[in-house]
Motif scaffolding. Sequence first.
Motif, PDB file in Angstrom:
ATOM      1  N   PHE A  40       0.829  -1.199   0.000  1.00 52.28           N
ATOM      2  CA  PHE A  40       0.000   0.000   0.000  1.00 52.28           C
ATOM      3  C   PHE A  40       0.870   1.258   0.000  1.00 52.28           C
ATOM      4  CE2 PHE A  40      -2.362   3.315   2.330  1.00 52.28           C
ATOM      5  CZ  PHE A  40      -3.503   3.413   1.540  1.00 52.28           C
ATOM      6  N   CYS A  41       1.895   1.275   0.845  1.00 55.89           N
ATOM      7  CA  CYS A  41       2.790   2.435   0.928  1.00 55.89           C
ATOM      8  C   CYS A  41       3.550   2.639  -0.378  1.00 55.89           C
ATOM      9  CB  CYS A  41       3.759   2.285   2.094  1.00 55.89           C
ATOM     10  SG  CYS A  41       2.982   2.465   3.707  1.00 55.89           S
ATOM     11  N   ARG A  42       4.027   1.566  -0.975  1.00 51.67           N
ATOM     12  CA  ARG A  42       4.733   1.674  -2.253  1.00 51.67           C
ATOM     13  C   ARG A  42       3.812   2.227  -3.341  1.00 51.67           C
ATOM     14  NH1 ARG A  42       6.598  -3.268  -0.641  1.00 51.67           N
ATOM     15  NH2 ARG A  42       5.237  -4.370  -2.081  1.00 51.67           N
ATOM     16  N   GLU A  43       2.592   1.722  -3.406  1.00 55.30           N
ATOM     17  CA  GLU A  43       1.653   2.144  -4.446  1.00 55.30           C
ATOM     18  C   GLU A  43       1.286   3.616  -4.356  1.00 55.30           C
ATOM     19  OE1 GLU A  43      -1.801  -0.397  -4.518  1.00 55.30           O
ATOM     20  OE2 GLU A  43      -0.613  -2.154  -5.070  1.00 55.30           O
ATOM     21  N   TYR A  44       1.185   4.138  -3.139  1.00 54.22           N
ATOM     22  CA  TYR A  44       0.747   5.522  -2.950  1.00 54.22           C
ATOM     23  C   TYR A  44       1.867   6.475  -2.538  1.00 54.22           C
ATOM     24  CZ  TYR A  44      -3.919   3.698  -3.525  1.00 54.22           C
ATOM     25  OH  TYR A  44      -5.032   3.095  -4.045  1.00 54.22           O
ATOM     26  N   GLY A  45       3.107   6.005  -2.543  1.00 51.56           N
ATOM     27  CA  GLY A  45       4.239   6.865  -2.199  1.00 51.56           C
ATOM     28  C   GLY A  45       4.201   7.372  -0.775  1.00 51.56           C
ATOM     29  N   ILE A  46       3.760   6.524   0.127  1.00 50.68           N
ATOM     30  CA  ILE A  46       3.617   6.909   1.537  1.00 50.68           C
ATOM     31  C   ILE A  46       4.896   6.557   2.287  1.00 50.68           C
ATOM     32  CG2 ILE A  46       2.284   6.543   3.638  1.00 50.68           C
ATOM     33  CD1 ILE A  46      -0.048   5.666   1.800  1.00 50.68           C
ATOM     34  N   ASP A  47       5.676   7.576   2.648  1.00 54.14           N
ATOM     35  CA  ASP A  47       6.918   7.308   3.387  1.00 54.14           C
ATOM     36  C   ASP A  47       7.310   8.441   4.336  1.00 54.14           C
ATOM     37  OD1 ASP A  47       7.858   9.251   1.676  1.00 54.14           O
ATOM     38  OD2 ASP A  47       9.563   8.081   0.953  1.00 54.14           O
ATOM     39  N   THR A  48       6.373   9.326   4.639  1.00 50.64           N
ATOM     40  CA  THR A  48       6.651  10.436   5.554  1.00 50.64           C
ATOM     41  C   THR A  48       6.077  10.112   6.930  1.00 50.64           C
ATOM     42  OG1 THR A  48       6.539  11.988   3.708  1.00 50.64           O
ATOM     43  CG2 THR A  48       6.368  12.910   5.924  1.00 50.64           C
ATOM     44  N   LEU A  49       6.962  10.017   7.908  1.00 51.32           N
ATOM     45  CA  LEU A  49       6.556   9.721   9.283  1.00 51.32           C
ATOM     46  C   LEU A  49       5.981  10.983   9.905  1.00 51.32           C
ATOM     47  CD1 LEU A  49       6.567   7.688  11.677  1.00 51.32           C
ATOM     48  CD2 LEU A  49       8.849   8.556  12.238  1.00 51.32           C
ATOM     49  N   VAL A  50       4.669  11.016  10.087  1.00 49.65           N
ATOM     50  CA  VAL A  50       4.021  12.224  10.599  1.00 49.65           C
ATOM     51  C   VAL A  50       3.573  12.093  12.055  1.00 49.65           C
ATOM     52  CG1 VAL A  50       3.328  13.105   8.352  1.00 49.65           C
ATOM     53  CG2 VAL A  50       1.794  11.562   9.585  1.00 49.65           C
ATOM     54  N   TYR A  51       3.557  10.868  12.563  1.00 47.99           N
ATOM     55  CA  TYR A  51       3.154  10.656  13.961  1.00 47.99           C
ATOM     56  C   TYR A  51       3.813   9.388  14.469  1.00 47.99           C
ATOM     57  CZ  TYR A  51       0.291  10.049  18.129  1.00 47.99           C
ATOM     58  OH  TYR A  51      -0.126   9.898  19.426  1.00 47.99           O
ATOM     59  N   ALA A  83       0.045  16.874  17.336  1.00 57.43           N
ATOM     60  CA  ALA A  83       1.436  16.543  17.646  1.00 57.43           C
ATOM     61  C   ALA A  83       2.422  17.111  16.626  1.00 57.43           C
ATOM     62  CB  ALA A  83       1.598  15.019  17.719  1.00 57.43           C
ATOM     63  N   ASN A  84       1.967  17.287  15.386  1.00 57.88           N
ATOM     64  CA  ASN A  84       2.864  17.663  14.295  1.00 57.88           C
ATOM     65  C   ASN A  84       2.098  18.564  13.310  1.00 57.88           C
ATOM     66  OD1 ASN A  84       4.857  17.744  12.330  1.00 57.88           O
ATOM     67  ND2 ASN A  84       4.762  15.572  11.833  1.00 57.88           N
ATOM     68  N   PRO A  85       1.797  19.810  13.695  1.00 56.07           N
ATOM     69  CA  PRO A  85       0.938  20.675  12.878  1.00 56.07           C
ATOM     70  C   PRO A  85       1.473  20.965  11.475  1.00 56.07           C
ATOM     71  CG  PRO A  85       1.874  21.902  14.720  1.00 56.07           C
ATOM     72  CD  PRO A  85       2.233  20.461  14.919  1.00 56.07           C
ATOM     73  N   ASP A  86       2.774  20.891  11.296  1.00 59.72           N
ATOM     74  CA  ASP A  86       3.365  21.161   9.987  1.00 59.72           C
ATOM     75  C   ASP A  86       3.525  19.899   9.133  1.00 59.72           C
ATOM     76  OD1 ASP A  86       3.602  23.892  10.582  1.00 59.72           O
ATOM     77  OD2 ASP A  86       5.518  23.556  11.600  1.00 59.72           O
ATOM     78  N   TRP A  87       3.143  18.764   9.680  1.00 64.05           N
ATOM     79  CA  TRP A  87       3.267  17.475   8.990  1.00 64.05           C
ATOM     80  C   TRP A  87       4.708  17.240   8.521  1.00 64.05           C
ATOM     81  CZ3 TRP A  87      -1.026  14.176   7.160  1.00 64.05           C
ATOM     82  CH2 TRP A  87      -2.256  14.555   7.711  1.00 64.05           C
ATOM     83  N   ARG A  88       5.667  17.664   9.324  1.00 60.08           N
ATOM     84  CA  ARG A  88       7.055  17.451   8.919  1.00 60.08           C
ATOM     85  C   ARG A  88       7.438  15.993   9.118  1.00 60.08           C
ATOM     86  NH1 ARG A  88      10.900  17.446  12.777  1.00 60.08           N
ATOM     87  NH2 ARG A  88      10.125  17.756  14.875  1.00 60.08           N
ATOM     88  N   ASP A  89       8.462  15.564   8.416  1.00 55.15           N
ATOM     89  CA  ASP A  89       8.905  14.177   8.471  1.00 55.15           C
ATOM     90  C   ASP A  89       9.695  13.943   9.750  1.00 55.15           C
ATOM     91  OD1 ASP A  89       9.684  11.571   8.000  1.00 55.15           O
ATOM     92  OD2 ASP A  89      10.385  11.963   5.959  1.00 55.15           O
ATOM     93  N   LEU A  90       9.111  13.206  10.677  1.00 56.40           N
ATOM     94  CA  LEU A  90       9.752  12.948  11.977  1.00 56.40           C
ATOM     95  C   LEU A  90      10.880  11.930  11.863  1.00 56.40           C
ATOM     96  CD1 LEU A  90       6.476  12.770  14.104  1.00 56.40           C
ATOM     97  CD2 LEU A  90       7.988  14.756  13.734  1.00 56.40           C
ATOM     98  N   PHE A  91      11.028  11.320  10.718  1.00 53.13           N
ATOM     99  CA  PHE A  91      12.114  10.363  10.485  1.00 53.13           C
ATOM    100  C   PHE A  91      13.466  10.998  10.798  1.00 53.13           C
ATOM    101  CE2 PHE A  91      15.391   8.921   7.455  1.00 53.13           C
ATOM    102  CZ  PHE A  91      15.570   7.623   7.910  1.00 53.13           C
ATOM    103  N   PHE A  92      13.618  12.262  10.436  1.00 56.31           N
ATOM    104  CA  PHE A  92      14.894  12.939  10.627  1.00 56.31           C
ATOM    105  C   PHE A  92      15.201  13.200  12.099  1.00 56.31           C
ATOM    106  CE2 PHE A  92      13.418  13.906   6.340  1.00 56.31           C
ATOM    107  CZ  PHE A  92      14.451  13.300   5.630  1.00 56.31           C
ATOM    108  N   ASP A  93      14.213  13.080  12.963  1.00 56.22           N
ATOM    109  CA  ASP A  93      14.441  13.167  14.398  1.00 56.22           C
ATOM    110  C   ASP A  93      15.011  11.858  14.941  1.00 56.22           C
ATOM    111  OD1 ASP A  93      13.321  15.675  14.194  1.00 56.22           O
ATOM    112  OD2 ASP A  93      11.444  15.133  15.175  1.00 56.22           O
ATOM    113  N   LEU A  94      14.828  10.773  14.177  1.00 55.47           N
ATOM    114  CA  LEU A  94      15.286   9.449  14.614  1.00 55.47           C
ATOM    115  C   LEU A  94      16.751   9.215  14.307  1.00 55.47           C
ATOM    116  CD1 LEU A  94      12.323   7.274  13.275  1.00 55.47           C
ATOM    117  CD2 LEU A  94      12.619   8.150  15.591  1.00 55.47           C
TER     118      LEU A  94
END
Length: 95
Positions: A40-51, A83-94
């Motif tokens: 599902f993620c591959r098909e829709y390009g879903i890879d931004t950790l928002v929460y 928790a993340n009003p700007d919908w920024r990618d939290l991956f970079f916090d990891l």
Amino acid sequence: MSGGYLYILANRKNGALYTGVTADIAARMMQHKAGKGSKFCREYGIDTLVYVEPAEHIEDAIAREKAIKKWRRAWKIDLIEKANPDWRDLFFDLV
């Protein structure tokens, strides 16, 4: 058993959402970023950790995931935006 994480990914602000659970959030996000996450993620390009929500026990994370998957979309968006009003990618916090 050790802890875990409930997480929500998006392809853009207010876009397609994916809810998942993992014991190792950094490793799981590397899979998603590399296109080796869910179909599902591959098909829709879903890879931004928002929460991301840590849980002391993996069972708690799984229970939370099951509950959130039953939620209305508006409730999920509200959870993300509180928790993340700007919908920024939290991956970079990891990393």
